[in-house]
Design a protein around this motif. Structure first.
Motif, short mmCIF file in Angstrom:
data_model
loop_
_atom_site.label_atom_id
_atom_site.label_comp_id
_atom_site.label_asym_id
_atom_site.label_seq_id
_atom_site.Cartn_x
_atom_site.Cartn_y
_atom_site.Cartn_z
N LEU A 200 0.84 -1.20 0.00
CA LEU A 200 0.00 0.00 0.00
C LEU A 200 0.87 1.25 0.00
CD1 LEU A 200 -2.82 -0.82 2.57
CD2 LEU A 200 -3.11 -0.34 0.14
N PRO A 201 0.46 2.27 -0.74
CA PRO A 201 1.22 3.53 -0.71
C PRO A 201 1.09 4.20 0.64
CG PRO A 201 -0.82 3.82 -1.94
CD PRO A 201 -0.69 2.34 -1.65
N ASP A 202 2.00 5.09 0.93
CA ASP A 202 1.99 5.87 2.16
C ASP A 202 0.62 6.53 2.33
OD1 ASP A 202 2.52 7.57 4.29
OD2 ASP A 202 3.54 9.04 3.04
N MET A 203 -0.12 6.12 3.35
CA MET A 203 -1.48 6.61 3.51
C MET A 203 -1.51 8.07 3.96
SD MET A 203 -3.04 4.12 2.34
CE MET A 203 -4.69 4.80 2.53
N VAL A 204 -0.52 8.47 4.77
CA VAL A 204 -0.46 9.88 5.15
C VAL A 204 -0.20 10.75 3.93
CG1 VAL A 204 0.83 11.60 6.50
CG2 VAL A 204 0.30 9.37 7.51
N GLY A 205 0.75 10.32 3.10
CA GLY A 205 1.03 11.06 1.88
C GLY A 205 -0.14 11.06 0.92
N THR A 206 -0.85 9.91 0.86
CA THR A 206 -2.02 9.83 -0.01
C THR A 206 -3.09 10.83 0.43
OG1 THR A 206 -1.62 7.49 -0.48
CG2 THR A 206 -3.86 8.30 -0.82
N GLY A 207 -3.31 10.91 1.75
CA GLY A 207 -4.26 11.88 2.25
C GLY A 207 -3.83 13.31 1.96
N LEU A 208 -2.53 13.57 2.06
CA LEU A 208 -2.03 14.91 1.78
C LEU A 208 -2.22 15.28 0.31
CD1 LEU A 208 1.27 14.84 3.87
CD2 LEU A 208 -0.73 16.29 4.29
N VAL A 209 -2.02 14.31 -0.59
CA VAL A 209 -2.25 14.58 -2.02
C VAL A 209 -3.71 14.94 -2.26
CG1 VAL A 209 -2.28 13.55 -4.33
CG2 VAL A 209 -0.36 13.12 -2.81
N ALA A 210 -4.62 14.17 -1.66
CA ALA A 210 -6.04 14.45 -1.84
C ALA A 210 -6.41 15.83 -1.29
CB ALA A 210 -6.88 13.37 -1.14
N ILE A 211 -5.88 16.16 -0.10
CA ILE A 211 -6.16 17.48 0.49
C ILE A 211 -5.55 18.58 -0.37
CG2 ILE A 211 -5.69 18.97 2.48
CD1 ILE A 211 -5.80 16.42 4.21
N GLY A 212 -4.33 18.36 -0.85
CA GLY A 212 -3.66 19.38 -1.65
C GLY A 212 -4.36 19.69 -2.95
N VAL A 213 -4.64 18.65 -3.74
CA VAL A 213 -5.33 18.86 -5.02
C VAL A 213 -6.74 19.37 -4.78
CG1 VAL A 213 -6.13 17.77 -7.14
CG2 VAL A 213 -3.92 17.12 -6.18
N GLY A 214 -7.42 18.81 -3.78
CA GLY A 214 -8.77 19.27 -3.47
C GLY A 214 -8.80 20.72 -3.04
N GLY A 215 -7.85 21.13 -2.20
CA GLY A 215 -7.80 22.52 -1.76
C GLY A 215 -7.56 23.50 -2.89
N LEU A 216 -6.62 23.17 -3.76
CA LEU A 216 -6.34 24.05 -4.90
C LEU A 216 -7.52 24.09 -5.87
CD1 LEU A 216 -2.60 23.20 -5.65
CD2 LEU A 216 -3.51 25.32 -4.70
N THR A 217 -8.13 22.94 -6.13
CA THR A 217 -9.29 22.91 -7.04
C THR A 217 -10.44 23.70 -6.44
OG1 THR A 217 -8.62 20.70 -7.78
CG2 THR A 217 -10.86 21.40 -8.30
N LEU A 218 -10.64 23.59 -5.14
CA LEU A 218 -11.69 24.35 -4.47
C LEU A 218 -11.43 25.85 -4.59
CD1 LEU A 218 -14.20 24.46 -2.64
CD2 LEU A 218 -12.67 24.22 -0.68
N ALA A 219 -10.19 26.26 -4.40
CA ALA A 219 -9.85 27.69 -4.47
C ALA A 219 -10.13 28.27 -5.85
CB ALA A 219 -8.38 27.90 -4.09
N VAL A 220 -9.71 27.56 -6.90
CA VAL A 220 -9.91 28.11 -8.25
C VAL A 220 -11.35 27.96 -8.71
CG1 VAL A 220 -7.50 27.70 -8.87
CG2 VAL A 220 -9.20 25.96 -9.41
N SER A 221 -12.05 26.94 -8.20
CA SER A 221 -13.45 26.75 -8.59
C SER A 221 -14.37 27.79 -7.99
CB SER A 221 -13.94 25.35 -8.20
OG SER A 221 -13.20 24.35 -8.85
N GLU A 222 -14.11 28.13 -6.72
CA GLU A 222 -15.00 29.03 -6.00
C GLU A 222 -14.46 30.45 -5.85
OE1 GLU A 222 -18.07 28.09 -5.10
OE2 GLU A 222 -17.57 26.21 -6.10
N GLY A 223 -13.23 30.69 -6.32
CA GLY A 223 -12.63 32.00 -6.15
C GLY A 223 -13.43 33.13 -6.77
N ALA A 224 -14.03 32.85 -7.94
CA ALA A 224 -14.80 33.90 -8.62
C ALA A 224 -16.03 34.31 -7.81
CB ALA A 224 -15.22 33.43 -10.01
N SER A 225 -16.68 33.33 -7.15
CA SER A 225 -17.89 33.66 -6.38
C SER A 225 -17.55 34.10 -4.95
CB SER A 225 -18.83 32.45 -6.35
OG SER A 225 -18.20 31.32 -5.78
N TRP A 226 -16.53 33.49 -4.35
CA TRP A 226 -16.14 33.89 -3.00
C TRP A 226 -15.39 35.22 -3.00
CZ3 TRP A 226 -13.79 28.62 -1.00
CH2 TRP A 226 -14.85 27.75 -0.69
N GLY A 227 -14.63 35.46 -4.07
CA GLY A 227 -13.70 36.58 -4.11
C GLY A 227 -12.28 36.04 -3.97
#
Length: 480
Positions: A200-227
């Motif tokens: 199994l891959p490093d589960m801590v690192g796997t969680g960090l990848v998901a949080i990282g990509v998710g956070g950046l995608t959330l920022a660019v997806s909602e930035g126009a409406s949130w500001g």
């Protein structure tokens, strides 16, 4: 390779199963675009930003989990991860259709996105490893075609279903299709030998990848409406960057890393993902912007605007499948990527400088849609092939997951930037004219040109990685 797997009937069954899952996952990335008005009637107390989470919730989870899902498919087995992904996707589709409130619907869409993320990299790995090696170029073309056609058909399918049966139908349609794919997976996809599975891959690192990509995608997806300077946007971006940085740091020394950092030492793989990022920015902004242009400028209804995009989906499938037959004779994936981007860019220039303010489907839209669709089909097939062929077979799922992540994140970024461009061109009365959409298509064209420059300058045709023992960095140096 086992003989039953290489039999033509067995290969066809595997293709239909894997591409069926890919089609479902990519269809749901765009099928809900035209359901927002009906959702607003169903949930009248919800604001438009709240309703947008029905779309962005799926996109965020999809992008966030693609790379981790690819690593898990390589470690746990592509058959298991694919079947679990389709099962979760199908169950979440039922929950979406039965959702009594908007928050419940959004949570179900998050689950759908998680299931779709598991399906995509595992499906390509199934095609490449459970089908005959000599048919890998054709397998990649079929997989790319299913992906491109599903995304392009999403608005048309969504428009028809919503108009005839209501918003619930865009989710209910997944139930019989999902069950068929699950049954086919268990029946036709062979169980891998236990010895072929990795740790199994490093589960801590796997969680960090998901949080990282998710956070950046959330920022660019909602930035126009949130500001863009809103604390939520900034916090999402900072958390995303920090999580990804830490994940990369851990992966450089971890025995089973969450991110295959060795793949990035391959020049072809790195260049392919940069191309996919810029291409995704252009592709997703183009698909959404085209529907807006047809409805706001030409006065098309939402259903008609969706149907008007179907010729492009047809052209994409023809281009991807046609190039798969001849790509090896004309320079491989590099030629497909460059040729597709040139065609797409030509259409972008046409729209930027020749956009019209009245409906002219046969003389203007149809030829442009065919040209753009052919370009998208060729570029999608070429980038998918380059990413897969620049990795050894034991990392097919990881490489496809990372490449699809690059394109999906690029799509989220492109749509966010498209919203900014259109907002700057919106009149005081809230209306937009042809010039506003010319500016939008100019943005798409500039992203295509950026992708084309990278492809011409750095993307080289990789030698097929046929042996699991191939050392990726060494292969990259031999190619350089």
């Amino acid at each position: 390779m086992a003989e039953p797997t290489t039999a033509p009937s067995k290969y066809r069954a595997i293709v239909l199963t894997a591409c069926g899952g890919t089609f479902l996952a990519m269809l749901d990335s765009t099928v809900t675009n035209l359901a927002v008005p009906d959702l607003q009637r169903a949930f009248p107390s919800a604001s438009v930003p709240d309703l947008s989470w029905v779309i962005s919730g799926y996109a965020v989870m999809f992008a966030a989990l693609l790379a981790p899902a690819g690593r898990l498919a390589d470690a746990l087995g592509r058959r298991k991860v694919f079947a679990v992904g389709v099962g979760l996707f199908t169950l979440a589709s039922l929950l979406c259709a039965l959702a009594p409130s908007l928050p419940t619907l959004v949570i179900a869409r998050f689950l759908q996105g998680a299931g779709a993320a598991a399906m995509i990299p595992a499906s390509l790995a199934i095609l490449l490893l459970d089908g005959p090696a000599e048919r890998r170029p054709q397998s990649i073309a079929l997989w790319s075609t299913a992906s491109a056609v599903a995304a392009a058909l999403g608005p048309a399918v969504g428009g028809v279903l919503v108009e005839q049966f209501g918003w619930q139908s865009v989710f209910l349609i997944n139930l019989p299709l999902g069950l068929i794919v699950i049954a086919a997976t268990l029946r036709v996809v062979p169980k891998p030998e236990s010895s072929t599975r990795g740790a199994l891959p490093d589960m801590v690192g796997t969680g960090l990848v998901a949080i990282g990509v998710g956070g950046l995608t959330l920022a660019v997806s909602e930035g126009a409406s949130w500001g863009w300077l809103d604390v939520r946007t900034l916090a999402s971006a900072v958390i995303g960057v920090a999580a990804l940085a830490f994940a990369v740091f851990r992966s450089r020394s971890h025995p089973t890393p969450a991110i295959e950092t060795s793949l990035w030492g391959n020049r072809t793989f790195a260049a392919t993902n940069i191309v996919s990022l810029f291409y995704g920015m252009a592709q997703y902004a183009w698909m959404l912007g085209s529907v807006l242009y047809l409805t706001e400028i030409w006065g098309y209804g939402e259903l008609l605007a969706g149907v008007a995009n179907t010729p492009g989906a047809f052209a994409a499938s023809v281009a991807a499948l046609g190039l798969a037959r001849v790509a090896g004779k004309i320079g491989g994936p590099r030629t497909a990527v460059i040729g597709g981007l040139i065609a797409f860019t030509a259409c972008g220039l046409w729209f930027t400088f020749g956009l019209i303010d009245h409906a002219a489907f046969l003389t203007f839209w149809l030829p442009a849609a065919l040209l753009a669709g052919a370009g998208m089909g060729a570029a999608t097939m070429g980038t998918s092939a380059a990413a897969a062929m620049s990795a050894p077979p034991t990392r097919f799922a990881s490489s496809s997951g990372l490449n699809t992540t690059a394109r999906q994140f690029g799509g989220a970024l492109g749509i966010a930037m498209m919203a900014v461009v259109l907002q700057q061109s919106t009149g005081i009365d809230g209306t937009r004219d042809v010039d506003a959409y010319s500016n939008m298509f100019l943005f798409c064209t500039l992203m295509m040109i950026a992708a084309l420059v990278v492809a011409v300058g750095w993307l080289k045709f990789p030698a097929p990685a046929a042996a699991p023992t191939t050392d990726v960095p060494a292969a990259a140096k031999a190619k350089g």
